[in-house]
Scaffold this motif. Structure first.
Motif, PDB file in Angstrom:
ATOM      1  N   ALA A 143      36.381  38.006 -14.528  1.00 33.64           N
ATOM      2  CA  ALA A 143      35.338  36.978 -14.608  1.00 33.64           C
ATOM      3  C   ALA A 143      34.215  37.277 -13.621  1.00 33.64           C
ATOM      4  O   ALA A 143      33.027  37.159 -13.956  1.00 33.64           O
ATOM      5  N   GLY A 144      34.580  37.667 -12.399  1.00 35.18           N
ATOM      6  CA  GLY A 144      33.553  37.991 -11.389  1.00 35.18           C
ATOM      7  C   GLY A 144      32.710  39.175 -11.842  1.00 35.18           C
ATOM      8  O   GLY A 144      31.491  39.192 -11.652  1.00 35.18           O
ATOM      9  N   GLY A 145      33.354  40.132 -12.488  1.00 36.72           N
ATOM     10  CA  GLY A 145      32.641  41.318 -12.974  1.00 36.72           C
ATOM     11  C   GLY A 145      31.678  40.997 -14.099  1.00 36.72           C
ATOM     12  O   GLY A 145      30.779  41.797 -14.395  1.00 36.72           O
ATOM     13  N   ALA A 146      31.888  39.835 -14.736  1.00 35.84           N
ATOM     14  CA  ALA A 146      31.001  39.475 -15.856  1.00 35.84           C
ATOM     15  C   ALA A 146      29.707  38.815 -15.380  1.00 35.84           C
ATOM     16  O   ALA A 146      28.760  38.665 -16.150  1.00 35.84           O
ATOM     17  N   ILE A 147      29.659  38.383 -14.110  1.00 36.19           N
ATOM     18  CA  ILE A 147      28.437  37.740 -13.592  1.00 36.19           C
ATOM     19  C   ILE A 147      27.371  38.802 -13.372  1.00 36.19           C
ATOM     20  O   ILE A 147      27.614  39.807 -12.700  1.00 36.19           O
ATOM     21  N   ARG A 148      26.191  38.592 -13.952  1.00 34.86           N
ATOM     22  CA  ARG A 148      25.073  39.504 -13.729  1.00 34.86           C
ATOM     23  C   ARG A 148      24.027  38.785 -12.887  1.00 34.86           C
ATOM     24  O   ARG A 148      23.393  37.827 -13.353  1.00 34.86           O
ATOM     25  N   LEU A 149      23.857  39.242 -11.649  1.00 39.35           N
ATOM     26  CA  LEU A 149      22.920  38.569 -10.747  1.00 39.35           C
ATOM     27  C   LEU A 149      21.490  38.672 -11.283  1.00 39.35           C
ATOM     28  O   LEU A 149      20.670  37.772 -11.058  1.00 39.35           O
ATOM     29  N   SER A 150      21.202  39.758 -12.023  1.00 43.53           N
ATOM     30  CA  SER A 150      19.847  39.924 -12.565  1.00 43.53           C
ATOM     31  C   SER A 150      19.520  38.797 -13.555  1.00 43.53           C
ATOM     32  O   SER A 150      18.416  38.243 -13.540  1.00 43.53           O
ATOM     33  N   PHE A 151      20.514  38.435 -14.380  1.00 37.37           N
ATOM     34  CA  PHE A 151      20.307  37.354 -15.349  1.00 37.37           C
ATOM     35  C   PHE A 151      20.122  36.029 -14.612  1.00 37.37           C
ATOM     36  O   PHE A 151      19.255  35.213 -14.970  1.00 37.37           O
ATOM     37  N   ILE A 152      20.925  35.838 -13.549  1.00 33.56           N
ATOM     38  CA  ILE A 152      20.820  34.578 -12.790  1.00 33.56           C
ATOM     39  C   ILE A 152      19.445  34.491 -12.129  1.00 33.56           C
ATOM     40  O   ILE A 152      18.827  33.425 -12.093  1.00 33.56           O
ATOM     41  N   ARG A 153      18.982  35.630 -11.607  1.00 31.27           N
ATOM     42  CA  ARG A 153      17.658  35.629 -10.951  1.00 31.27           C
ATOM     43  C   ARG A 153      16.567  35.237 -11.952  1.00 31.27           C
ATOM     44  O   ARG A 153      15.657  34.491 -11.636  1.00 31.27           O
ATOM     45  N   ARG A 154      16.717  35.741 -13.184  1.00 33.64           N
ATOM     46  CA  ARG A 154      15.688  35.479 -14.194  1.00 33.64           C
ATOM     47  C   ARG A 154      15.714  34.010 -14.617  1.00 33.64           C
ATOM     48  O   ARG A 154      14.672  33.370 -14.746  1.00 33.64           O
ATOM     49  N   HIS A 155      16.914  33.478 -14.856  1.00 31.29           N
ATOM     50  CA  HIS A 155      17.006  32.095 -15.364  1.00 31.29           C
ATOM     51  C   HIS A 155      17.515  31.150 -14.280  1.00 31.29           C
ATOM     52  O   HIS A 155      17.883  30.016 -14.585  1.00 31.29           O
ATOM     53  N   GLY A 156      17.531  31.663 -13.044  1.00 27.78           N
ATOM     54  CA  GLY A 156      18.155  31.021 -11.899  1.00 27.78           C
ATOM     55  C   GLY A 156      18.185  29.511 -11.850  1.00 27.78           C
ATOM     56  O   GLY A 156      19.227  28.912 -12.081  1.00 27.78           O
TER      57      GLY A 156
END
Lengths: 424, 474
Positions: free
Chosen positions: B141-154
């Motif tokens: 589950a942790g490996g599925a988190i993409r920080l880039s996506f969160i930054r974009r739609h944060g």
């Protein structure tokens, strides 16, 4: 299992789990180390090659980490890990059994059959003599004495029969004659391995405890256990073939099926008081002879081989006890001497007619002195099923015989190799 | 009803099914016969002696039998997973049902304890599989988190996840507060504060979703659009929040729920539990990374050693293995992405056998007698969770800035529950094993998870198709 004076419930579960993990991590690290590039380069030195290929480095690690030294692998840890050990023993049996393909067995030359038959007869005779001596001098008088003598006989027969199939560490050379001899040595070792694996059933299966705690040789119980294991092996083989056939495209599904087969076969054998090696070897033979995705099954099993082998040797080191009684040392010397004298002689005389196509004077001429690694797995089985000083010292006897025979085999092969180089 | 009809139609049409049913039936019959024929291990009246007159210690029979039980659970759960898959249901449903049939609870509830295939004693010895599975679930589950996506739609995504998760937790928690004490019957001795704490636990676990189901459906359907990515990030972030919240609730209310609780209670205990879990995970990430990269030939063994080690170290330090594994997976996938590929491949290939046993053990532990009482409450919670989740997703999804079709169907991605939810339910049960309410709560939660886990994935697949990111043909 083992001499576990302290039961599992006495030790804190978490502490035990952490220790089991430390053991697993150590096994993994050691297995990775022996497979590393550095280890491969160091194998050029014969003594190091013998240490690594024979598993003696792992035995030494097990001894140091075991309950009689650092106690990292304490008795309660080893007890908690026994389901894992049963899986590993079953894994060993399955690998041995998979070699029993009718096509391959039919292709074994008649000379090798003769060689194996003579070797087996001598091993049985020698083990009978050793068991008789130990039964009279080492064991105490008890109603179970007959059972224990049979157990010693079976263990020592497994240890005496056959030889190590590994030939690379002896640097056999590149010639066709050496290669052919190497193949025959491996074929003979495979056949002896099958015999040893099935005989290992006797080590555990014959001895049952009554409610009074007395061990007794129960042939009917053992017959039922063997029949049950054989029937289960056949059914599992057919079932595995059917399910494997439907999951051929999915690698992880095949891993699940192989792992489950190993665990069920070994587990059921352990439950009925039979050696997991013997039951799994039967299952392996049955799987090998039904049509199905055998190659991929073998590949999965072989991938784990370094880890399983390291685990077996480490366990042997942790569970063994150095013999207390001088008679055990004398018997070990007898077994080693017989290997040094008889094994090369039997090989030469059995393969004499083929001498023109075999390098019978090369380094491989001494390869059969070395004890088969399966012998250690068989002796570990007995120690896993019932922890006691007796099973620990019996294992110690097998380990010492194996180490001494490996050492002598490697030294004599190196001398032979040097002599040939000087001659040339 | 149409989903049920579809499942039945698939079952009837599948050509491989008779073989699978035959294999499963044969396995169960053979295993039962083996158990029947296995001689009873005598209860020794006297301490056994060895051949030298010293003491001998035979390995306990339960411990020896647990290897066969492990193999039986593994193979049986695998085949029942195949059957479930052929019916268009998730494999996990098959694993759970098989565990329930093979375990000790169903025969006991039917008054046929002699038909038990796997005993409680054997199940206890398989606990190490649970530790390993929790660790693998967290890493995945942790490996599925993409920080880039969160930054974009944060900001929008965080707002959406926080509001939806909190709302589901609040409503389901309130329902739990109302229903749970009455489920325990007249003998219930729960105090007001205990009821409140249990309600919080129910609410949080109901608010969890399933990143694993999300990933599996994305793979299965080939969906790679904005809805799929938003769904994955939302489920992982939601589960991360829930894992932290659950750890905090357990740590804060431990003394109230069970006076004998072992965790260090108080403020520092909570801080240590959360920060420590994150820190251990972050420290473990590069170690796991090295393990994975050094073992290119055998990544599964490296994963096995690493994941088990992480779980055991966390347990010994009174930390949350799930949060630590989540943190380790997150660091590995985002800070060390290139060289962690082999490690995650190892997790993938190891997941199948571990999850088979993990879910089968969970199924075996379900108290069927209790389920007879619990099922109306479980169904009520499932319905309430679905309604709340759908309503609040519709109300807050505009914060994420998704295009209309994805915005409309995102709620379907928040319905499945699986590994993380079960791992959290197990964490509650294992934290308070001796409390009178613990087994009832665990059985209720597992039932809710099983229903959501069965109905959720087909719904999410339907949502992905309607959003135009997948097609019926896949």
């Amino acid at each position: 299992m083992i001499v576990a004076e302290q039961s599992l419930s006495d030790a804190p579960q978490l502490d035990v789990a952490l220790r089991v993990f430390i053991a697993i991590a150590a096994i993994y690290a050691l297995a990775s180390l022996t497979q590393s590039g550095l280890a491969q380069r160091m194998r050029r030195v014969p003594a190091i090659a013998m240490l690594i290929s024979g598993g003696w480095l792992a035995v030494l690690t097990g001894m140091i980490a075991g309950p009689r030294a650092l106690n990292l692998l304490s008795e309660s840890t080893l007890l908690a890990a026994s389901p894992l050990v049963v899986v590993a023993l079953s894994w060993v049996g399955l690998i041995v059994g998979l070699q029993a393909r009718v096509v391959i067995i039919k292709a074994v030359p008649a000379e090798v059959w003769k060689w194996v038959a003579v070797d087996a007869a001598l091993a049985v005779a020698l083990a009978s003599l050793a068991a008789w001596i130990l039964g009279g001098i080492w064991l105490i008088e008890s109603p179970s004495q007959g059972s224990w003598v049979v157990m010693i006989w079976a263990t020592l027969t497994c240890a005496s029969i056959g030889w190590s199939p590994e030939t690379r560490s002896l640097r056999p050379g590149l010639g066709a004659k050496a290669h052919r001899l190497g193949v025959l040595i491996q074929a003979g070792a495979g056949l002896c391995g099958l015999f040893s694996a099935e005989l290992s059933a006797v080590c555990v299966g014959l001895v049952h405890r009554s409610a009074e705690g007395i061990a007794s040789a129960s042939i009917p119980d053992m017959t039922i256990a063997i029949l049950l294991a054989a029937a289960l092996a056949c059914v599992l083989a057919l079932g595995t073939r059917v399910v494997l056939g439907q999951s051929i495209s999915d690698g992880s599904s095949i891993s699940v099926i192989v792992l489950a087969t190993v665990a069920i076969t070994g587990g059921v054998a352990a439950s009925v008081g039979l050696s997991p090696i013997a039951a799994a070897a039967l299952a392996g033979a049955a799987i090998a002879n039904v049509r199905g995705p055998l190659r991929i099954t073998e590949r999965i099993l072989n991938r784990a081989e370094p880890v399983v082998a390291t685990m077996m040797f480490m366990l042997a080191g942790a569970l063994m006890r150095l013999p207390d009684h001088p008679i055990l040392w004398a018997v070990a010397a007898l077994l080693v001497a017989s290997r040094v004298v008889l094994k090369p002689t039997v090989m030469r005389s059995s393969l004499w007619h083929e001498r023109a196509s075999l390098a019978l004077d090369g380094p491989l001429a001494r390869a059969t002195i070395r004890q088969a690694p399966l012998a250690i797995a068989v002796a570990v089985t007995a120690a896993v099923f019932e922890g006691s000083r007796f099973s620990g010292e019996l294992l110690g006897l097998v380990v010492i015989t194996g180490l001494a025979s490996s050492l002598i085999g490697a030294v004599q092969s190196a001398q032979q190799s040097s002599a040939i180089e000087v001659h040339e | 009803m149409s989903a049920l009809r579809e499942a039945l139609r698939r079952l009837v049409r599948s050509r491989a099914l008779p073989t699978q049913f035959l294999a499963l039936g044969s396995l169960m019959v053979i295993y039962f016969l083996v158990r029947l024929l296995t001689p009873e291990h005598p209860n020794l009246d006297a301490a056994p002696v060895d051949a030298l007159g010293g003491s001998a210690l035979p390995t306990p029979s339960d411990l020896m039998d647990s290897t066969a039980a492990l193999g039986f659970l593994l193979l049986g759960a695998f085949i029942s997973g195949n059957i479930s898959r052929a019916a268009g249901l998730p494999r996990l449903t098959g694993h759970l049902i098989f565990g329930c049939i093979a375990g000790p609870q169903l025969p006991a509830a039917l008054g046929l304890p002699q038909w038990t295939l796997i005993t409680t004693g054997q199940l206890n010895h398989l606990g190490i599989v649970n530790a390993l599975a929790v660790s693998l679930i967290g890493l995945n589950a942790g490996g599925a988190i993409r920080l880039s996506f969160i930054r974009r739609h944060g900001r929008g995504l965080l707002l959406f996840v926080s509001i939806t998760t909190s709302a589901v937790a609040l409503f389901c928690g309130a329902a739990g507060w109302w229903v749970f004490p009455s489920m325990l019957g007249s003998e219930s001795t729960l105090s007001g504060s205990q009821t409140l704490a249990i309600a919080a636990l129910i609410g949080i676990i109901c608010a969890t979703t399933s990143p694993a189901a999300c990933i599996a459906l994305m793979r299965e359907t080939g969906a790679r659009g904005v809805m799929a990515h938003a769904a994955l990030t939302a489920t992982v972030c939601g589960d991360l929040i829930c894992s932290i919240a659950l750890s905090a609730v357990i740590a804060f209310t431990a003394g109230t729920l069970d006076p004998n609780f072992a965790l260090r209670s108080g403020d520092m205990g909570v801080v240590w539990h959360l920060v420590g879990s994150f820190a251990v995970g972050a420290i473990a990430a590069p170690i796991l990374q090295i393990l994975g990269s050094k073992a290119s030939a055998r990544p599964q063994t490296a994963v096995l050693v690493g994941a088990l080690g992480l779980a055991l170290v966390c347990t010994s330090l009174s930390l949350s293995p799930l949060v630590a594994a989540l943190s380790a997976g997150l660091v590995q996938a985002n800070v060390l992405p290139g060289s962690s590929r082999r490690f995650f491949e190892g997790i993938d290939s190891l997941s199948a056998p571990v999850f088979c046993v993990f879910f089968a053990i969970a199924g075996a532990g379900i108290d069927v007698n209790m389920l007879k009482v619990l099922w109306p409450a479980a169904l009520g919670l499932v319905a309430l969770r679905a309604v709340t989740s759908t309503f609040f997703t519709a109300a807050t999804v505009r914060f994420v800035g998704l295009p209309p079709p994805a915005r409309r169907w995102l709620w379907t991605a928040l319905l499945p529950q699986a590994g993380v939810s079960l791992a959290l339910a197990n964490e509650v049960h294992s934290s308070f094993p001796d409390s009178s309410w613990s087994l009832a709560l665990w059985s209720l939660l597992v039932t809710v998870i099983a229903i959501n886990e069965t109905l959720g994935p087909p719904l999410m697949r339907y949502g992905l198709i309607r959003a135009g990111e997948a097609s019926w043909s896949k």
